[in-house]
Design an enzyme around this catalytic site. Structure first.
Site, short mmCIF file in Angstrom:
data_model
loop_
_atom_site.label_atom_id
_atom_site.label_comp_id
_atom_site.label_asym_id
_atom_site.label_seq_id
_atom_site.Cartn_x
_atom_site.Cartn_y
_atom_site.Cartn_z
N GLY A 53 90.22 34.21 -0.17
CA GLY A 53 90.70 34.87 1.03
C GLY A 53 90.28 34.07 2.26
CB SER A 74 90.46 29.51 -2.38
OG SER A 74 91.25 29.46 -1.23
CD1 TRP A 75 86.14 33.82 0.99
CD2 TRP A 75 85.82 32.35 2.65
NE1 TRP A 75 85.04 34.23 1.70
CE2 TRP A 75 84.82 33.36 2.73
CE3 TRP A 75 85.82 31.32 3.59
CZ2 TRP A 75 83.82 33.35 3.70
CZ3 TRP A 75 84.83 31.32 4.57
CH2 TRP A 75 83.85 32.32 4.62
CG ASP A 108 94.76 23.20 -2.85
OD1 ASP A 108 95.26 23.80 -1.87
OD2 ASP A 108 93.76 23.62 -3.47
CG HIS A 121 94.99 26.94 -3.45
ND1 HIS A 121 93.86 26.27 -3.03
CD2 HIS A 121 94.72 28.26 -3.25
CE1 HIS A 121 92.95 27.14 -2.58
NE2 HIS A 121 93.46 28.35 -2.70
#
Length: 317
Positions: free
Chosen positions: A46, A113-114, A269, A297
């Site tokens: 996120g 990711s985050w 990505d 991604h």
């Protein structure tokens, strides 16, 4: 060539609950696998996405004692879409609270990711508490990375989707700085405009994170309840540069020295340019680096998932 690894079978948590972390926030957590197994914590993306059932399945349940939790403001944590007292450093403190609550001296930290951003922030703050790091889709939240996704870069690859992303922004000034303009919409008092903005922000991400269309992966991004938390929390973080100095995570990567790890990144990505994963690889030689050809991604892409499962197996005690 060996067969690609995939998710472990469906599993239910052996414990769930909410932890009061102060500031009016209560975070939902679940524990999965075998009590007494290799301790690990899963950090979702996120920011604002929340955990899912399939996240549990990236770990061998016979060998891991895995903690997953919804970060502040999202998933089953409360208040839903809450932005007050919701920063990177609040989340780092929440991870420590969970570790102490469950009595782990150290644990493996897994983030995509985050989640990779948060894992790096946590590991650079508490390196002695990290037994190993598994990171996917490296994102260091520099201003250049934010601009690449929300100003100019990915817009060139997905002009049709970019046009839909910009639709709620009515003036040239708003379109010149989408993060700031969306901030006004997502924190405004007009509920209809807020929901429209939340869906547009969230769908932009959902439709650009994988090279091949995946309706199952992107379905939640169209849900208003999910989109409101995702968009408000994510925009809140990126508007504030995640409360970090520009380049801080790479600058402080020397603090990871001695921590073994694995970096997995898709060559194509879109949200997270591979140059930052490469830079982390150079700054943290203790980690194995896998740049997956033909992948974007999403963790569900076959080459990425294969390396993630191999990594969790490798560190399973």
């Amino acid at each position: 060539m060996s067969e690609l690894r995939t998710l472990y079978p469906v599993i239910e948590p052996y414990e769930t609950g909410w932890l009061d972390v102060g500031d009016g926030h209560s975070i939902y957590y679940e524990r999965v696998g075998t009590p007494g197994g290799t301790p690990a914590v899963f950090l979702h993306g996120g920011p604002g996405a929340g955990i899912s059932e399939n996240h549990r399945r990236q770990f061998d349940p016979a060998r891991y004692d895995l903690t997953l939790f919804d970060q502040r403001g999202c998933g089953r944590s409360t208040p839903h879409a809450g932005l007050e007292a919701n920063t990177t450093w609040h989340l780092v403190a929440d991870i420590e609270r969970l570790r102490e609550k469950f009595g782990h001296e150290q644990w493996l930290v897994f983030g995509g990711s985050w989640g990779s951003t948060l894992a790096l922030a946590y590991a650079e703050t508490h390196p002695k508490r990290v037994s190993a790091l598994i990171l996917r889709g490296i994102y260091t939240v520099t201003r250049a990375e934010i601009d690449w996704y929300y100003r100019f870069g990915v817009s060139e690859m997905f002009p049709d989707k970019w046009e839909r992303f910009l639709a709620p922004l009515k003036t040239p000034a708003e379109r010149a700085d989408p993060v700031r303009a969306y901030r006004a919409l997502l924190t405004g008092t007009d509920e209809t405009a807020r929901l429209e903005a939340a869906k547009a922000w969230t769908i932009w991400e959902g439709e650009t994170i994988t090279l091949l269309p995946n309706p199952e992966l992107t379905a939640p991004y169209h849900d208003g309840h999910y989109a409101l938390a995702f968009a408000r929390v994510e925009n809140h973080y990126f508007y504030h540069d995640a409360w970090m100095e520009d380049g801080q995570l790479l600058r402080d990567a020397h603090k990871l020295a001695g921590i073994p790890g694995v970096i997995v990144h898709g060559r194509y990505d879109m949200p997270c340019p591979a140059k930052y994963a490469w830079a982390l690889h150079k700054a943290w030689p203790d980690a194995d680096f896998h740049l997956i050809e033909g992948a974007g991604h999403a963790y569900t892409e076959p080459g990425i998932l294969d390396q993630l499962i191999r990594a969790t197996d490798r560190f399973a005690g």
